[in-house]
Design a protein around this motif. Structure first.
Motif, PDB file in Angstrom:
ATOM      1  N   VAL A   1       0.837  -1.207   0.000  1.00 46.90           N
ATOM      2  CA  VAL A   1       0.000   0.000   0.000  1.00 46.90           C
ATOM      3  C   VAL A   1       0.870   1.255   0.000  1.00 46.90           C
ATOM      4  CG1 VAL A   1      -1.661   1.347   1.340  1.00 46.90           C
ATOM      5  CG2 VAL A   1      -1.973  -1.121   1.096  1.00 46.90           C
ATOM      6  N   VAL A   2       1.918   1.256   0.829  1.00 48.57           N
ATOM      7  CA  VAL A   2       2.812   2.417   0.888  1.00 48.57           C
ATOM      8  C   VAL A   2       3.563   2.581  -0.430  1.00 48.57           C
ATOM      9  CG1 VAL A   2       4.785   3.463   2.065  1.00 48.57           C
ATOM     10  CG2 VAL A   2       3.058   2.234   3.388  1.00 48.57           C
ATOM     11  N   MET A   3       3.994   1.471  -1.012  1.00 50.84           N
ATOM     12  CA  MET A   3       4.679   1.538  -2.307  1.00 50.84           C
ATOM     13  C   MET A   3       3.770   2.149  -3.374  1.00 50.84           C
ATOM     14  SD  MET A   3       6.818  -2.011  -2.677  1.00 50.84           S
ATOM     15  CE  MET A   3       8.464  -2.186  -1.976  1.00 50.84           C
ATOM     16  N   LYS A   4       2.512   1.764  -3.350  1.00 50.29           N
ATOM     17  CA  LYS A   4       1.555   2.327  -4.305  1.00 50.29           C
ATOM     18  C   LYS A   4       1.466   3.839  -4.130  1.00 50.29           C
ATOM     19  CE  LYS A   4      -3.379   2.459  -5.361  1.00 50.29           C
ATOM     20  NZ  LYS A   4      -4.728   2.017  -4.917  1.00 50.29           N
ATOM     21  N   GLN A   5       1.422   4.288  -2.885  1.00 52.97           N
ATOM     22  CA  GLN A   5       1.347   5.719  -2.609  1.00 52.97           C
ATOM     23  C   GLN A   5       2.603   6.446  -3.069  1.00 52.97           C
ATOM     24  OE1 GLN A   5       0.712   5.600   1.619  1.00 52.97           O
ATOM     25  NE2 GLN A   5      -1.492   5.209   1.441  1.00 52.97           N
ATOM     26  N   GLN A   6       3.721   5.730  -3.100  1.00 46.50           N
ATOM     27  CA  GLN A   6       5.003   6.313  -3.513  1.00 46.50           C
ATOM     28  C   GLN A   6       5.286   6.101  -4.998  1.00 46.50           C
ATOM     29  OE1 GLN A   6       5.081   8.046  -0.467  1.00 46.50           O
ATOM     30  NE2 GLN A   6       7.205   8.129  -1.144  1.00 46.50           N
ATOM     31  N   ASP A   7       4.244   5.732  -5.755  1.00 51.58           N
ATOM     32  CA  ASP A   7       4.391   5.483  -7.196  1.00 51.58           C
ATOM     33  C   ASP A   7       5.390   4.374  -7.493  1.00 51.58           C
ATOM     34  OD1 ASP A   7       2.506   7.409  -8.007  1.00 51.58           O
ATOM     35  OD2 ASP A   7       3.993   9.007  -7.823  1.00 51.58           O
ATOM     36  N   ARG A   8       5.372   3.358  -6.642  1.00 52.43           N
ATOM     37  CA  ARG A   8       6.220   2.183  -6.853  1.00 52.43           C
ATOM     38  C   ARG A   8       5.331   0.939  -6.982  1.00 52.43           C
ATOM     39  NH1 ARG A   8      10.647   2.515  -2.092  1.00 52.43           N
ATOM     40  NH2 ARG A   8      11.229   0.496  -3.005  1.00 52.43           N
ATOM     41  N   ALA A   9       4.227   1.111  -7.705  1.00 58.92           N
ATOM     42  CA  ALA A   9       3.233   0.040  -7.807  1.00 58.92           C
ATOM     43  C   ALA A   9       3.788  -1.207  -8.493  1.00 58.92           C
ATOM     44  CB  ALA A   9       1.993   0.541  -8.544  1.00 58.92           C
ATOM     45  N   GLU A  10       4.591  -1.013  -9.534  1.00 60.29           N
ATOM     46  CA  GLU A  10       5.167  -2.163 -10.242  1.00 60.29           C
ATOM     47  C   GLU A  10       6.013  -3.002  -9.287  1.00 60.29           C
ATOM     48  OE1 GLU A  10       4.876  -3.240 -13.295  1.00 60.29           O
ATOM     49  OE2 GLU A  10       4.101  -1.603 -14.542  1.00 60.29           O
ATOM     50  N   GLU A  11       6.807  -2.329  -8.480  1.00 63.92           N
ATOM     51  CA  GLU A  11       7.649  -3.025  -7.509  1.00 63.92           C
ATOM     52  C   GLU A  11       6.784  -3.729  -6.463  1.00 63.92           C
ATOM     53  OE1 GLU A  11      11.208  -1.965  -4.295  1.00 63.92           O
ATOM     54  OE2 GLU A  11      10.503  -0.450  -5.729  1.00 63.92           O
ATOM     55  N   ALA A  12       5.687  -3.082  -6.085  1.00 70.77           N
ATOM     56  CA  ALA A  12       4.783  -3.670  -5.095  1.00 70.77           C
ATOM     57  C   ALA A  12       4.155  -4.957  -5.626  1.00 70.77           C
ATOM     58  CB  ALA A  12       3.695  -2.667  -4.718  1.00 70.77           C
ATOM     59  N   ILE A  13       3.794  -4.949  -6.903  1.00 72.11           N
ATOM     60  CA  ILE A  13       3.209  -6.144  -7.517  1.00 72.11           C
ATOM     61  C   ILE A  13       4.187  -7.313  -7.439  1.00 72.11           C
ATOM     62  CG2 ILE A  13       2.503  -7.166  -9.716  1.00 72.11           C
ATOM     63  CD1 ILE A  13       1.317  -4.410 -10.447  1.00 72.11           C
ATOM     64  N   GLU A  14       5.431  -7.056  -7.794  1.00 73.73           N
ATOM     65  CA  GLU A  14       6.439  -8.115  -7.760  1.00 73.73           C
ATOM     66  C   GLU A  14       6.666  -8.610  -6.339  1.00 73.73           C
ATOM     67  OE1 GLU A  14       7.585  -9.576 -10.444  1.00 73.73           O
ATOM     68  OE2 GLU A  14       6.247  -8.204 -11.511  1.00 73.73           O
ATOM     69  N   ALA A  15       6.626  -7.700  -5.372  1.00 72.68           N
ATOM     70  CA  ALA A  15       6.835  -8.087  -3.976  1.00 72.68           C
ATOM     71  C   ALA A  15       5.710  -8.994  -3.481  1.00 72.68           C
ATOM     72  CB  ALA A  15       6.937  -6.842  -3.098  1.00 72.68           C
TER      73      ALA A  15
END
Length: 272
Positions: free
Chosen positions: A46-60
């Motif tokens: 959720v925090v990654m999404k807020q930081q515009d790191r959604a692609e990385e969040a998906i992989e995580a």
């Protein structure tokens, strides 16, 4: 939640607001240490999404969800759907929503019970099978709309409304009909909203959107040179398949429903 757990999580929540990147690092540390992985992975995504790191969040989420409990998997699916939306990954979103529908109809999502406890914005509430099915179908319809596939979206929204109708899904259904130049049907849907026949019709947001759709409808009608399509369409066949599913649906059984094998080809065709 115990007092000790609340106190242990407090620094994370404080850090998320003050320094999100540092919070992400702490979440990674907790995941690698096996410390409350369920909440750490979800919160980090959720925090990654807020930081515009959604692609990385998906992989995580994909890489570490096998470390999470069975109870956390549905919640992680919901996180993934939000991340797919953020990244514009419509195909992945559609596939996951189909899978969630399949789990409901096989009796897996609700553990063969009539209701389950859901959580939203910190509060818990009971959700029925029909309500959850309608919600997921609504999300699936929206995903098809993002692809410009209004035939598929309309079919899905019709079925969603048959389970748990509301004004928001009705507005989306109306737009699908307008896009297909089926103005009389669209006007009927708008009338239901403006006459307060649907749940949420009295909310300002729904009424304002219905008024906007009415203006769009009137503009399209005045400039349209095309007649409404007629005859049996792929959408009709798809709706028929969903109707068969509904008639055979017994969510308390764990058996696999063969009707889903019949629906899958329609879904694949509609997604094209």
């Amino acid at each position: 939640m115990t007092r000790q757990r609340k106190e242990s999580e407090a620094p994370y929540h404080h850090l998320v607001e003050k320094d999100p990147e540092a919070a992400i690092a702490l979440f990674w540390k907790a995941i690698n240490a096996g410390d409350r992985v369920d909440s750490a992975l979800k919160d980090m995504a959720v925090v990654m999404k807020q930081q515009d790191r959604a692609e990385e969040a998906i992989e995580a989420v994909k890489a570490f969800r096998d470390r999470c409990s069975k109870q956390a998997q549905e919640s992680l699916d919901n996180v993934l759907i939000d991340l797919y939306k953020k990244c514009g990954k419509i195909e992945e979103q559609i596939d996951l929503l189909k899978q969630k529908l399949k789990m409901i109809h096989q009796g897996e999502a609700f553990n063969r019970k009539a209701t389950k406890t859901a959580r939203s914005h910190g509060r818990k509430f009971q959700v029925t099978v029909r309500q959850e099915t309608s919600r997921i179908l609504g999300n699936l319809g929206w995903a098809y709309m993002q692809r410009g596939n209004y035939v598929a979206a309309e079919a899905v929204y019709h079925k969603a409304q048959s389970f748990d109708p509301d004004a928001n899904k009705a507005c989306n259904l109306c737009l699908c009909l307008i896009k297909q130049t089926r103005y009389a049907e669209a006007k009927s849907v708008i009338d239901d909203i403006l006459q307060g026949k649907l749940l949420g019709s009295d909310e300002p947001k729904s009424r304002n959107r219905a008024q906007e759709l009415l203006r769009e409808l009137e503009t399209c009608q005045s400039s349209s040179m095309f007649s409404e399509p007629s005859g049996l369409s792929l959408e009709d066949a798809f709706v028929e398949g969903l109707d068969q599913l509904t008639s055979q649906w017994t969510p308390y059984r764990s058996r696999r429903l063969p009707i889903f094998e019949e629906i899958s080809p329609f879904m694949d065709q509609l997604a094209c």
